[in-house]
Design a protein around this motif. Structure first.
Motif, PDB file in Angstrom:
ATOM      1  N   ILE A   1      -0.271 -36.427 -20.502  1.00  0.00           N
ATOM      2  CA  ILE A   1       0.817 -36.622 -19.538  1.00  0.00           C
ATOM      3  C   ILE A   1       0.365 -37.560 -18.431  1.00  0.00           C
ATOM      4  O   ILE A   1       1.113 -38.440 -17.990  1.00  0.00           O
ATOM      5  N   VAL A   2      -0.861 -37.395 -17.971  1.00  0.00           N
ATOM      6  CA  VAL A   2      -1.416 -38.270 -16.933  1.00  0.00           C
ATOM      7  C   VAL A   2      -1.381 -39.731 -17.375  1.00  0.00           C
ATOM      8  O   VAL A   2      -1.013 -40.624 -16.608  1.00  0.00           O
TER       9      VAL A   2
ATOM     10  N   PRO B   1     -13.976 -39.059 -15.847  1.00  0.00           N
ATOM     11  CA  PRO B   1     -14.091 -40.522 -15.762  1.00  0.00           C
ATOM     12  C   PRO B   1     -13.128 -41.268 -16.680  1.00  0.00           C
ATOM     13  O   PRO B   1     -12.583 -42.312 -16.299  1.00  0.00           O
ATOM     14  N   LYS B   2     -12.884 -40.729 -17.856  1.00  0.00           N
ATOM     15  CA  LYS B   2     -11.976 -41.379 -18.800  1.00  0.00           C
ATOM     16  C   LYS B   2     -10.553 -41.475 -18.246  1.00  0.00           C
ATOM     17  O   LYS B   2      -9.814 -42.417 -18.546  1.00  0.00           O
ATOM     18  N   TYR B   3     -10.165 -40.484 -17.439  1.00  0.00           N
ATOM     19  CA  TYR B   3      -8.782 -40.420 -16.947  1.00  0.00           C
ATOM     20  C   TYR B   3      -8.660 -40.720 -15.450  1.00  0.00           C
ATOM     21  O   TYR B   3      -7.567 -40.627 -14.894  1.00  0.00           O
TER      22      TYR B   3
ATOM     23  N   LEU C   1      -5.180 -28.584 -21.780  1.00  0.00           N
ATOM     24  CA  LEU C   1      -5.856 -29.629 -21.014  1.00  0.00           C
ATOM     25  C   LEU C   1      -5.636 -31.006 -21.629  1.00  0.00           C
ATOM     26  O   LEU C   1      -5.321 -31.974 -20.918  1.00  0.00           O
ATOM     27  N   ALA C   2      -5.775 -31.113 -22.942  1.00  0.00           N
ATOM     28  CA  ALA C   2      -5.562 -32.401 -23.605  1.00  0.00           C
ATOM     29  C   ALA C   2      -4.133 -32.880 -23.416  1.00  0.00           C
ATOM     30  O   ALA C   2      -3.877 -34.078 -23.251  1.00  0.00           O
TER      31      ALA C   2
ATOM     32  N   ASP D   1      -5.502 -41.796 -10.564  1.00  0.00           N
ATOM     33  CA  ASP D   1      -5.305 -42.548  -9.318  1.00  0.00           C
ATOM     34  C   ASP D   1      -3.948 -43.238  -9.302  1.00  0.00           C
ATOM     35  O   ASP D   1      -3.255 -43.276  -8.275  1.00  0.00           O
ATOM     36  N   LYS D   2      -3.557 -43.761 -10.456  1.00  0.00           N
ATOM     37  CA  LYS D   2      -2.299 -44.502 -10.564  1.00  0.00           C
ATOM     38  C   LYS D   2      -1.097 -43.633 -10.251  1.00  0.00           C
ATOM     39  O   LYS D   2      -0.104 -44.097  -9.657  1.00  0.00           O
TER      40      LYS D   2
END
Length: 373
Positions: free
Chosen positions: A279-280, A361-363, A273-274, A368-369
């Motif tokens: 990657i995101v 929320p952090k990501y 997950l991290a 969205d980008k």
């Protein structure tokens, strides 16, 4: 089992058997009869399956492998079969002791993901002497094993090497310096990952520093990366080959601490997950997505069949040679390069993670980008 594991196991159950026909490039073809015909005496459903996993530094073992194997064993035995579990926490001596204890307590079959493929061979010989069949899981252990399932480990390295060159773009040239952060030397898979990666990278870039990272630990990768930056120069590193996501995290921490305004591309493996979240954000370029539910379900099917003295013909279509055995019935599971472009079609689609788990929320803004909504 948590909700995610139920989703993953159900979503992939239908494809488990099909995968035995795919991606068998690294398995050596060899002769030999089906070891499942003679590995175990005929038994009923009240089986005890010994499960020996190597470490808990990597998130996959406790989150994916263990619960899926437990679920599959239960389903295959009408709820009568039980898994006896031990984790060696990266200690080969401890794992051998755990295996010997299970043999003494007369489990019906062992599934072994070896800390050290050579060190576990003695315990596997003891199991054989007690007519306890052994499935080598994820790593090809030495000794008289009866079956093997894993991923195409050399192909993992090829996928990582190709991805790194693609990410480097016009910097992928012989004069460009990269760092190779390989896995633990005691892990036979690490050698395959390295071999595949080197086949892609040699001659196309300069491997300025290469490390075999003790125990796969992120903190060791972090220290190695700090040493590499000091030796090479922080602005001279054009890319980093990292064999897995945990080490990629330690590497990226070192790169950030060095004050780099733009991070070089970093590879990974395991779709943790991290790692997916990095990657995101673009901090990590890619990971290697491996369907642990498929691998775990196959291992459970092999183990139950062997414990019952049944043939593996309908499960294992391939044969693999180890350093000590020839013609081991095997299932080799394919791998996928995971980047920003296919997160939705892989780890989300197959139930590893939900969109909300990735895009906290952090990501959220980063998700969205890249259109991950």
């Amino acid at each position: 089992m948590n909700t995610r594991m139920r989703r993953a196991a159900v979503a992939l159950c239908a494809t488990t058997m099909a995968v035995s026909l795919a991606a068998c490039g690294s398995a050596k073809q060899a002769g030999g009869g089906d070891k499942g015909d003679k590995a175990g005496a005929k038994k009923g459903d009240a089986l005890r399956v010994g499960l020996l996993l190597p470490e808990n530094q990597t998130a996959r073992y406790e989150k994916f492998d263990k619960p899926i194997i437990e679920k599959q064993v239960s389903e295959l035995t009408g709820g009568k079969g039980k898994v006896v579990y031990a984790n060696a926490k990266q200690d080969a001596t401890t794992q051998s002791q755990q295996a010997d204890t299970m043999i003494t307590n007369k489990v019906d079959v062992l599934i072994v993901d070896a800390v050290d493929s050579k060190a576990i061979a003695g315990s596997i010989k003891k199991a054989k002497a007690q007519n306890i069949p052994v499935v080598a899981y994820d790593r090809l252990a030495e000794g008289p094993i009866d079956a093997y399932t894993s991923f195409d480990n050399e192909e993992v390295g090829h996928v990582q090497g190709k991805a790194l060159l693609k990410a480097m773009g016009d910097k992928a040239k012989p004069s460009s310096k990269i760092v190779m952060m390989n896995g633990a030397i005691t892990d036979p898979n690490a050698a395959f990952f390295k071999k595949g990666a080197l086949a892609e990278l040699k001659g196309k870039v300069t491997i300025a520093k290469s490390y075999d990272t003790k125990e796969w630990k992120p903190e060791n990768a972090n220290a190695n990366m700090e040493a590499a930056l000091s030796a090479i120069g922080k602005d001279k590193v054009a890319g980093v080959y990292s064999a897995n996501d945990g080490m990629a995290g330690g590497i990226i921490t070192a790169l950030k601490a060095a004050g780099l305004s733009k991070l070089p591309p970093v590879t990974g493996q395991d779709a943790e997950l991290a790692g997916v979240q990095r990657i995101v954000t673009g901090e990590q370029y890619m990971s290697v997505y491996k369907s642990y539910p498929q691998e775990a379900e196959i291992a459970a099917k092999m183990a139950v069949a062997l414990a019952k003295g049944e043939s593996l013909d309908s499960i294992a279509k391939d044969k693999t040679d180890s350093a000590t055995e020839k013609g081991i019935p095997s299932v080799i599971v394919p791998v996928v390069s995971l980047t920003q472009d296919n997160i939705k079609g892989t780890v989300i689609k197959e139930g590893f993670y939900t969109l909300d788990e990735i895009c906290t929320p952090k990501y959220k803004a980063a998700c969205d980008k890249i259109g991950l909504k």
